[in-house]
Scaffold this active site. Structure first.
Site, PDB file in Angstrom:
ATOM      1  CE1 TYR A  54      84.271  18.658  13.862  1.00  0.00           C
ATOM      2  CE2 TYR A  54      83.564  19.493  15.920  1.00  0.00           C
ATOM      3  CZ  TYR A  54      83.578  19.478  14.555  1.00  0.00           C
ATOM      4  OH  TYR A  54      82.968  20.586  13.744  1.00  0.00           O
ATOM      5  CG  ASN A  93      84.917  16.861   1.818  1.00  0.00           C
ATOM      6  OD1 ASN A  93      83.869  17.539   2.184  1.00  0.00           O
ATOM      7  ND2 ASN A  93      84.703  16.002   0.919  1.00  0.00           N
ATOM      8  CG  HIS A 110      85.666  24.098   5.730  1.00  0.00           C
ATOM      9  ND1 HIS A 110      84.442  23.817   5.183  1.00  0.00           N
ATOM     10  CD2 HIS A 110      85.910  25.366   5.433  1.00  0.00           C
ATOM     11  CE1 HIS A 110      83.828  24.968   4.648  1.00  0.00           C
ATOM     12  NE2 HIS A 110      84.693  25.994   4.615  1.00  0.00           N
ATOM     13  CB  CYS A 137      99.529  21.202  24.340  1.00  0.00           C
ATOM     14  SG  CYS A 137     100.761  21.883  23.066  1.00  0.00           S
ATOM     15  CB  SER A 179      74.536  21.653  -0.462  1.00  0.00           C
ATOM     16  OG  SER A 179      75.455  22.307   0.433  1.00  0.00           O
ATOM     17  CG  LEU A 204      72.582  12.058  -5.261  1.00  0.00           C
ATOM     18  CD1 LEU A 204      73.187  10.943  -6.054  1.00  0.00           C
ATOM     19  CD2 LEU A 204      72.730  11.686  -3.711  1.00  0.00           C
ATOM     20  CD  GLU A 205      70.203  16.611  -3.825  1.00  0.00           C
ATOM     21  OE1 GLU A 205      69.155  15.666  -4.082  1.00  0.00           O
ATOM     22  OE2 GLU A 205      70.539  16.807  -2.584  1.00  0.00           O
TER      23      GLU A 205
HETATM   24  C1  BJW Z   1      76.554  13.546  -3.390  1.00  0.00           C
HETATM   25  C2  BJW Z   1      76.511  12.345  -3.017  1.00  0.00           C
HETATM   26  C3  BJW Z   1      77.022  11.624  -3.839  1.00  0.00           C
HETATM   27  C4  BJW Z   1      75.317  13.386  -1.658  1.00  0.00           C
HETATM   28  N1  BJW Z   1      77.757  11.815  -5.062  1.00  0.00           N
HETATM   29  N2  BJW Z   1      77.103  14.099  -4.508  1.00  0.00           N
HETATM   30  C5  BJW Z   1      74.882  34.780   5.291  1.00  0.00           C
HETATM   31  C6  BJW Z   1      75.126  34.958   4.060  1.00  0.00           C
HETATM   32  C7  BJW Z   1      76.328  34.416   3.520  1.00  0.00           C
HETATM   33  C8  BJW Z   1      77.408  33.914   4.576  1.00  0.00           C
HETATM   34  C9  BJW Z   1      77.071  33.910   5.845  1.00  0.00           C
HETATM   35  C10 BJW Z   1      76.028  34.412   6.241  1.00  0.00           C
HETATM   36  N3  BJW Z   1      75.813  34.258   7.501  1.00  0.00           N
HETATM   37  C11 BJW Z   1      76.989  33.593   7.835  1.00  0.00           C
HETATM   38  C12 BJW Z   1      77.984  33.449   6.873  1.00  0.00           C
HETATM   39  C13 BJW Z   1      79.317  32.794   6.781  1.00  0.00           C
HETATM   40  C14 BJW Z   1      79.084  31.397   7.061  1.00  0.00           C
HETATM   41  C15 BJW Z   1      78.174  30.690   6.126  1.00  0.00           C
HETATM   42  O1  BJW Z   1      78.461  30.375   4.968  1.00  0.00           O
HETATM   43  N4  BJW Z   1      77.062  30.282   6.469  1.00  0.00           N
HETATM   44  C16 BJW Z   1      76.007  29.661   5.693  1.00  0.00           C
HETATM   45  C17 BJW Z   1      75.481  28.644   6.467  1.00  0.00           C
HETATM   46  C18 BJW Z   1      75.052  30.689   5.337  1.00  0.00           C
HETATM   47  N5  BJW Z   1      80.344  31.044   6.715  1.00  0.00           N
HETATM   48  C19 BJW Z   1      81.704  31.060   7.741  1.00  0.00           C
HETATM   49  O2  BJW Z   1      81.441  31.201   8.742  1.00  0.00           O
HETATM   50  C20 BJW Z   1      82.957  30.549   7.197  1.00  0.00           C
HETATM   51  N6  BJW Z   1      83.693  31.704   7.405  1.00  0.00           N
HETATM   52  C21 BJW Z   1      83.695  32.843   6.982  1.00  0.00           C
HETATM   53  O3  BJW Z   1      82.575  33.164   6.319  1.00  0.00           O
HETATM   54  O4  BJW Z   1      84.544  33.581   7.485  1.00  0.00           O
HETATM   55  C22 BJW Z   1      84.623  34.870   6.923  1.00  0.00           C
HETATM   56  C23 BJW Z   1      85.175  35.294   5.546  1.00  0.00           C
HETATM   57  C24 BJW Z   1      84.895  36.339   4.844  1.00  0.00           C
HETATM   58  C25 BJW Z   1      85.300  36.387   3.460  1.00  0.00           C
HETATM   59  C26 BJW Z   1      86.254  35.526   3.079  1.00  0.00           C
HETATM   60  C27 BJW Z   1      86.781  34.306   3.787  1.00  0.00           C
HETATM   61  C28 BJW Z   1      86.122  34.150   5.220  1.00  0.00           C
HETATM   62  C29 BJW Z   1      83.445  29.379   7.900  1.00  0.00           C
HETATM   63  C30 BJW Z   1      82.829  27.994   7.458  1.00  0.00           C
HETATM   64  C31 BJW Z   1      82.851  26.780   8.040  1.00  0.00           C
HETATM   65  C32 BJW Z   1      82.079  25.821   7.634  1.00  0.00           C
HETATM   66  N7  BJW Z   1      82.413  24.478   8.687  1.00  0.00           N
HETATM   67  C33 BJW Z   1      81.747  23.394   8.361  1.00  0.00           C
HETATM   68  C34 BJW Z   1      82.021  22.190   9.444  1.00  0.00           C
HETATM   69  C35 BJW Z   1      83.559  21.863   9.357  1.00  0.00           C
HETATM   70  C36 BJW Z   1      84.072  21.018  10.312  1.00  0.00           C
HETATM   71  C37 BJW Z   1      83.324  19.763  10.344  1.00  0.00           C
HETATM   72  O5  BJW Z   1      83.238  19.191   9.326  1.00  0.00           O
HETATM   73  O6  BJW Z   1      82.794  19.605  11.155  1.00  0.00           O
HETATM   74  O7  BJW Z   1      82.051  22.919   7.088  1.00  0.00           O
HETATM   75  S1  BJW Z   1      80.040  23.444   8.128  1.00  0.00           S
HETATM   76  C38 BJW Z   1      79.766  21.986   6.870  1.00  0.00           C
HETATM   77  O8  BJW Z   1      79.440  22.692   5.901  1.00  0.00           O
HETATM   78  C39 BJW Z   1      81.364  21.918   6.517  1.00  0.00           C
HETATM   79  C40 BJW Z   1      81.314  21.679   5.290  1.00  0.00           C
HETATM   80  O9  BJW Z   1      82.648  21.744   4.718  1.00  0.00           O
HETATM   81  C41 BJW Z   1      80.439  22.768   4.706  1.00  0.00           C
HETATM   82  C42 BJW Z   1      80.148  22.626   3.506  1.00  0.00           C
HETATM   83  O10 BJW Z   1      79.151  21.483   3.170  1.00  0.00           O
HETATM   84  P1  BJW Z   1      79.151  20.607   1.923  1.00  0.00           P
HETATM   85  O11 BJW Z   1      80.457  20.122   1.739  1.00  0.00           O
HETATM   86  O12 BJW Z   1      78.526  21.373   0.710  1.00  0.00           O
HETATM   87  O13 BJW Z   1      78.137  19.566   2.109  1.00  0.00           O
HETATM   88  P2  BJW Z   1      76.488  19.320   2.144  1.00  0.00           P
HETATM   89  O14 BJW Z   1      76.154  18.311   3.118  1.00  0.00           O
HETATM   90  O15 BJW Z   1      75.987  20.850   2.335  1.00  0.00           O
HETATM   91  O16 BJW Z   1      76.203  19.062   0.389  1.00  0.00           O
HETATM   92  C43 BJW Z   1      76.572  17.708   0.105  1.00  0.00           C
HETATM   93  C44 BJW Z   1      76.124  17.607  -1.204  1.00  0.00           C
HETATM   94  O17 BJW Z   1      76.516  16.331  -1.980  1.00  0.00           O
HETATM   95  C45 BJW Z   1      74.678  17.833  -1.402  1.00  0.00           C
HETATM   96  O18 BJW Z   1      74.096  18.651  -2.396  1.00  0.00           O
HETATM   97  C46 BJW Z   1      74.158  16.272  -1.788  1.00  0.00           C
HETATM   98  O19 BJW Z   1      73.116  16.080  -2.832  1.00  0.00           O
HETATM   99  C47 BJW Z   1      75.615  15.827  -2.576  1.00  0.00           C
HETATM  100  N8  BJW Z   1      75.828  14.213  -2.557  1.00  0.00           N
HETATM  101  N9  BJW Z   1      75.696  12.129  -1.736  1.00  0.00           N
HETATM  102  C48 BJW Z   1      77.595  13.388  -5.504  1.00  0.00           C
HETATM  103  N10 BJW Z   1      77.080  10.089  -3.721  1.00  0.00           N
END
Ligand code: BJW
Length: 236
Positions: A54, A93, A110, A137, A179, A204-205
């Site tokens: 981080y 983000n 997040h 802290c 994504s 993007l896709e």
């Molecule tokens: C462009 C571009 C350009 C490129 N122009 N586009 C099984 C089934 C279902 C759920 C789960 C499961 N097992 C576990 C879970 C839960 C888990 C989860 O979803 N896991 C999956 C991997 C399956 N989720 C959690 O644990 C969450 N908490 C939770 O569920 O609590 C319980 C709950 C229950 C009920 C209600 C509420 C809550 C917490 C998730 C925390 C995610 N944390 C992160 C890290 C944060 C800190 C950090 O940044 O380091 O968050 S992981 C990472 O992924 C980050 C992002 O916010 C998150 C999403 O990613 P994002 O933004 O979609 O990015 P990408 O890279 O995936 O996609 C980018 C896209 O942009 C691509 O498609 C490119 O094509 C495109 N792109 N350039 C336009 N120029």
């Protein structure tokens, strides 16, 4: 008109911040193991490694600037407010590029990279420097108790009540640069659809959820988002 927008890493890609899962295999999670860096268990096991990850991203964010997609969303918020509507801008983000582009109300579901939190007293503190185990802290004086104010896998995302309130009141749902693979954010589009709300994807896709969108626009966020917003404002 009430528009609900969820943004992801793709909107900040052209500002020089990496995405997590790009199809070309260059995403952050292709180079780093999320289970070693983005879970509470990983932080308990090896806090120094998590801090280093981080710290590097915080330094990168210090030199990043918002792009035309961030600015266009700030313009949309203003245009909707002038016409009696509203924009709910929810971002996955942890960067502050929406805020710096002038968006007034941003829900950071997040967390935020420029904040840390004390695990001893729960105080949240603005923080722009490197963070380490030697840091104290400023509220309770505990040493080594500060962690990044971000949501890791297995943790509850922030402000879920506000998010669902906005989602249930929306007339249009738009996902930008995500994504659609991380829940609960990835599930918002099906919930919007079940409510009869029109849905639009800008990426993007095609995302993992592409089949749930009525309107799909593919290309760079810096080009497609401003064009979509000009079109939307013109028809309001
Ligand atoms: C462009 C571009 C350009 C490129 N122009 N586009 C099984 C089934 C279902 C759920 C789960 C499961 N097992 C576990 C879970 C839960 C888990 C989860 O979803 N896991 C999956 C991997 C399956 N989720 C959690 O644990 C969450 N908490 C939770 O569920 O609590 C319980 C709950 C229950 C009920 C209600 C509420 C809550 C917490 C998730 C925390 C995610 N944390 C992160 C890290 C944060 C800190 C950090 O940044 O380091 O968050 S992981 C990472 O992924 C980050 C992002 O916010 C998150 C999403 O990613 P994002 O933004 O979609 O990015 P990408 O890279 O995936 O996609 C980018 C896209 O942009 C691509 O498609 C490119 O094509 C495109 N792109 N350039 C336009 N120029």
């Amino acid at each position: 008109m009430r528009i609900f927008v969820i943004t992801g890493a793709g909107i900040s890609a052209e500002s020089g911040l990496g995405t997590f899962r790009d199809k070309d295999g260059t995403g952050i999670w292709a180079r780093f193991d999320p289970m070693k860096l983005a879970t509470p268990e990983a932080f308990a096991r090896n806090p120094s490694e998590v801090h280093a990850f981080y710290n590097a991203r915080r330094r990168n964010l210090l030199s990043a600037v918002p792009n035309s997609a961030h600015f266009a969303l700030a313009r949309l918020e203003e245009a909707l407010a002038e016409r009696g509507g509203s924009l709910a801008l929810v971002t996955q983000n942890i960067d502050d590029l929406h805020d710096r582009a002038g968006s007034k109300e941003v829900i950071h579901m997040h967390g935020e990279l420029f904040k840390v939190r004390c695990v001893a007293c729960a105080t949240t503190i603005p923080w722009r420097e490197d963070l380490g185990l030697e840091d104290q802290c400023p509220s309770c004086a505990q040493i080594g108790s500060l962690r990044p104010h971000v949501v890791w896998f297995g943790e509850m995302p922030m402000r879920m009540d506000d998010i669902y309130l906005a989602l249930y009141g929306a007339d249009l749902f738009v996902a930008i640069g995500t994504s659609g693979s991380v829940y609960p954010a990835a599930g918002f589009v099906s919930e919007a659809r079940a409510l009869g709300v029109r849905t639009c994807e800008i990426n993007l896709e095609p995302s993992d959820n592409a089949s749930h969108f009525d309107d799909k626009r593919y290309g760079k966020a810096s080009e497609v988002v401003p064009a979509w917003i000009e079109e939307t404002i013109a028809t309001m």
